[in-house]
Design an enzyme around this catalytic site. Structure first.
Site, PDB file in Angstrom:
ATOM      1  N   SER A 139      -5.792  -0.155  -5.373  1.00 56.42           N
ATOM      2  CA  SER A 139      -5.656   0.646  -5.896  1.00 56.42           C
ATOM      3  C   SER A 139      -6.722   0.915  -7.054  1.00 56.42           C
ATOM      4  O   SER A 139      -7.348  -0.266  -7.574  1.00 56.42           O
ATOM      5  CB  SER A 139      -4.181   1.006  -6.791  1.00 56.42           C
ATOM      6  OG  SER A 139      -4.257   1.778  -7.891  1.00 56.42           O
ATOM      7  N   TYR A 152       3.316  -3.686 -10.827  1.00 56.80           N
ATOM      8  CA  TYR A 152       2.399  -2.818  -9.629  1.00 56.80           C
ATOM      9  C   TYR A 152       1.101  -2.964  -9.939  1.00 56.80           C
ATOM     10  O   TYR A 152       0.412  -3.274  -8.898  1.00 56.80           O
ATOM     11  CB  TYR A 152       2.913  -1.135  -9.610  1.00 56.80           C
ATOM     12  CG  TYR A 152       2.083  -0.737  -8.795  1.00 56.80           C
ATOM     13  CD1 TYR A 152       2.211  -0.511  -7.339  1.00 56.80           C
ATOM     14  CD2 TYR A 152       0.966   0.296  -9.361  1.00 56.80           C
ATOM     15  CE1 TYR A 152       1.753   0.198  -6.462  1.00 56.80           C
ATOM     16  CE2 TYR A 152       0.022   0.904  -8.288  1.00 56.80           C
ATOM     17  CZ  TYR A 152       0.415   1.028  -6.888  1.00 56.80           C
ATOM     18  OH  TYR A 152      -0.068   1.676  -5.988  1.00 56.80           O
TER      19      TYR A 152
HETATM   20  N1  LIG Z   1      -0.754   7.842  -4.258  1.00 63.07           N
HETATM   21  C1  LIG Z   1      -1.400   7.043  -5.229  1.00 63.07           C
HETATM   22  O1  LIG Z   1      -1.530   7.620  -6.216  1.00 63.07           O
HETATM   23  C2  LIG Z   1      -1.998   5.696  -4.901  1.00 63.07           C
HETATM   24  C3  LIG Z   1      -2.897   5.046  -5.579  1.00 63.07           C
HETATM   25  C4  LIG Z   1      -3.436   3.985  -5.330  1.00 63.07           C
HETATM   26  C5  LIG Z   1      -2.742   3.305  -4.305  1.00 63.07           C
HETATM   27  N2  LIG Z   1      -1.928   3.568  -3.546  1.00 63.07           N
HETATM   28  C6  LIG Z   1      -1.506   2.815  -2.533  1.00 63.07           C
HETATM   29  O2  LIG Z   1      -1.424   3.655  -1.194  1.00 63.07           O
HETATM   30  C7  LIG Z   1      -0.474   2.987  -0.336  1.00 63.07           C
HETATM   31  C8  LIG Z   1       0.316   4.007   0.098  1.00 63.07           C
HETATM   32  O3  LIG Z   1       1.261   4.783  -0.767  1.00 63.07           O
HETATM   33  P1  LIG Z   1       1.343   6.475  -0.801  1.00 63.07           P
HETATM   34  O4  LIG Z   1       0.745   6.779  -2.082  1.00 63.07           O
HETATM   35  O5  LIG Z   1       1.005   6.815   0.430  1.00 63.07           O
HETATM   36  O6  LIG Z   1       3.040   6.459  -1.090  1.00 63.07           O
HETATM   37  P2  LIG Z   1       4.099   6.543   0.078  1.00 63.07           P
HETATM   38  O7  LIG Z   1       4.037   7.913   0.783  1.00 63.07           O
HETATM   39  O8  LIG Z   1       5.295   6.333  -0.633  1.00 63.07           O
HETATM   40  O9  LIG Z   1       3.984   5.671   1.184  1.00 63.07           O
HETATM   41  C9  LIG Z   1       4.383   4.149   1.080  1.00 63.07           C
HETATM   42  C10 LIG Z   1       4.221   3.735   2.588  1.00 63.07           C
HETATM   43  O10 LIG Z   1       4.861   2.472   2.563  1.00 63.07           O
HETATM   44  C11 LIG Z   1       5.926   2.190   3.385  1.00 63.07           C
HETATM   45  N3  LIG Z   1       6.723   1.126   2.807  1.00 63.07           N
HETATM   46  C12 LIG Z   1       7.365   0.723   1.670  1.00 63.07           C
HETATM   47  N4  LIG Z   1       7.993  -0.119   1.547  1.00 63.07           N
HETATM   48  C13 LIG Z   1       7.965  -0.672   2.733  1.00 63.07           C
HETATM   49  C14 LIG Z   1       8.818  -1.819   3.326  1.00 63.07           C
HETATM   50  N5  LIG Z   1       9.433  -2.529   2.583  1.00 63.07           N
HETATM   51  N6  LIG Z   1       8.660  -2.064   4.677  1.00 63.07           N
HETATM   52  C15 LIG Z   1       7.696  -1.181   5.493  1.00 63.07           C
HETATM   53  N7  LIG Z   1       7.211  -0.142   5.053  1.00 63.07           N
HETATM   54  C16 LIG Z   1       7.275   0.155   3.821  1.00 63.07           C
HETATM   55  C17 LIG Z   1       6.869   3.452   3.369  1.00 63.07           C
HETATM   56  O11 LIG Z   1       7.463   3.506   4.443  1.00 63.07           O
HETATM   57  P3  LIG Z   1       9.069   3.640   4.341  1.00 63.07           P
HETATM   58  O12 LIG Z   1       9.781   4.318   3.323  1.00 63.07           O
HETATM   59  O13 LIG Z   1       9.175   4.468   5.783  1.00 63.07           O
HETATM   60  O14 LIG Z   1       9.309   1.954   4.961  1.00 63.07           O
HETATM   61  C18 LIG Z   1       5.589   4.495   3.382  1.00 63.07           C
HETATM   62  O15 LIG Z   1       5.052   4.742   4.646  1.00 63.07           O
HETATM   63  C19 LIG Z   1       0.411   1.987  -1.256  1.00 63.07           C
HETATM   64  O16 LIG Z   1       0.053   0.655  -1.075  1.00 63.07           O
HETATM   65  C20 LIG Z   1       0.017   2.360  -2.467  1.00 63.07           C
HETATM   66  O17 LIG Z   1       0.183   1.289  -3.585  1.00 63.07           O
HETATM   67  C21 LIG Z   1      -1.409   4.801  -3.676  1.00 63.07           C
END
Ligand SMILES: NC(=O)c1ccc[n+]([C@@H]2O[C@H](COP(=O)([O-])OP(=O)(O)OC[C@H]3O[C@@H](n4cnc5c(N)ncnc54)[C@H](OP(=O)(O)O)[C@@H]3O)[C@@H](O)[C@H]2O)c1
Length: 253
Positions: A139, A152
């Site tokens: 991130s 986080y």
């Molecule tokens: N969106 C942003 O602003 C942002 C910015 C920087 C970094 N990120 C990073 O990008 C990545 C994806 O996040 P996103 O923004 O796309 O959010 P998201 O839509 O909430 O996706 C998170 C994913 O992680 C999976 N997950 C969470 N806990 C899990 C567990 N215990 N076991 C297996 N799978 C799990 C969820 O699937 P299930 O719920 O089906 O398990 C979901 O597919 C993360 O690492 C996040 O920190 C996001």
């Protein structure tokens, strides 16, 4: 990493960035395996993308990760790309008398321990291929923390640091080590409101810029950085660290 002809495991691909990347990579002619906890969403995504495989796993469960890694190795011995993208986020208030640490601990387990364990388990398969990639989604907050979410932010700084070390260890192997460091993107990571927050980058624009970086190989020292995240990546060097920290302190997601 080459853009087609790979066998790719994307964790956290039931929604958000992982799902969008998995679908884009599937569209480029890769065998894509997606993982997440929500079986209904795994079914929906694989149903829309014939040829894609979904495997349910809880990456906060050490025993489940071990079993999952064994099953991936057995089913996909040709696996050459691991995208550790699953993650959760949360806030903690350290001004409270009793800090609610439950979410903090599961964030550490999912964002750090699970990634380290899965990577260690699958690296032998990756090393056995002529060209392979280990990627982790960190991130922009790895470079300047978001004060309401100290754990986080720190999990992402941990992974950045870990990846830098891993890249050196693996430099004489077939495994390239990549860091995907998104800016604030419209997903439901921080709750449903984030998906339409105008301050966040639209998911489609983010995914297409990432795919362009991968296709044109315009990576910067193993880091996949879209234009929007670059000011955070270089904040400290640019003397802008405090400015971003103050801005994040005033912002609530
Ligand atoms: N969106 C942003 O602003 C942002 C910015 C920087 C970094 N990120 C990073 O990008 C990545 C994806 O996040 P996103 O923004 O796309 O959010 P998201 O839509 O909430 O996706 C998170 C994913 O992680 C999976 N997950 C969470 N806990 C899990 C567990 N215990 N076991 C297996 N799978 C799990 C969820 O699937 P299930 O719920 O089906 O398990 C979901 O597919 C993360 O690492 C996040 O920190 C996001």
């Amino acid at each position: 990493m080459k853009i087609s002809g790979n066998t790719i495991l994307v964790t956290g691909a039931t929604s958000g960035i992982g799902r969008a990347l998995a679908e884009a990579l599937h569209g480029k002619g890769n065998k894509v395996i997606i993982a997440g906890r929500r079986q209904a969403l795994l079914d929906e995504v694989t149903g829309r993308n014939p040829g894609m495989t979904g495997i349910a796993v809880d990456l906060s469960d050490t025993a489940a990760i071990a079993k999952f890694a064994e099953s991936v190795k057995a089913q996909f011995p040709q696996l050459n790309v691991l995208i550790n993208n699953a993650g959760i986020a949360g806030h903690e208030d350290y001004t409270a008398d009793a800090v609610d640490l439950e979410r903090a601990y599961s964030t550490i387990q999912t964002n750090i321990t699970g990634v380290v364990q899965l990577s260690a388990a699958l690296l032998p398969v990756l090393r056995a291929q002529p060209h392979s990639t280990l990627m982790v989604t960190t991130s922009g907050l790895a470079f300047v923390p978001y004060p309401p979410g100290p754990v986080y932010s720190a999990t992402k700084a941990f992974m950045h640091n870990w990846l830098d070390a891993l890249r050196v260890q693996l430099q004489k192997t077939s495994v390239e080590v990549l860091e995907l460091a998104p800016p604030y993107v419209q997903t439901e990571l921080g709750g449903p409101q984030q998906a339409s927050d105008p301050r966040a980058m639209p998911l489609e624009a983010y995914t297409s810029e990432v795919m362009q970086i991968l296709e044109q190989n315009t990576l910067e020292k193993g880091e996949i950085l879209v234009e929007r995240v670059k000011p955070l990546r270089t904040a400290e060097k640019d003397g802008k660290y405090q400015e971003f920290l103050d801005m994040f302190a005033a912002m609530h997601v």
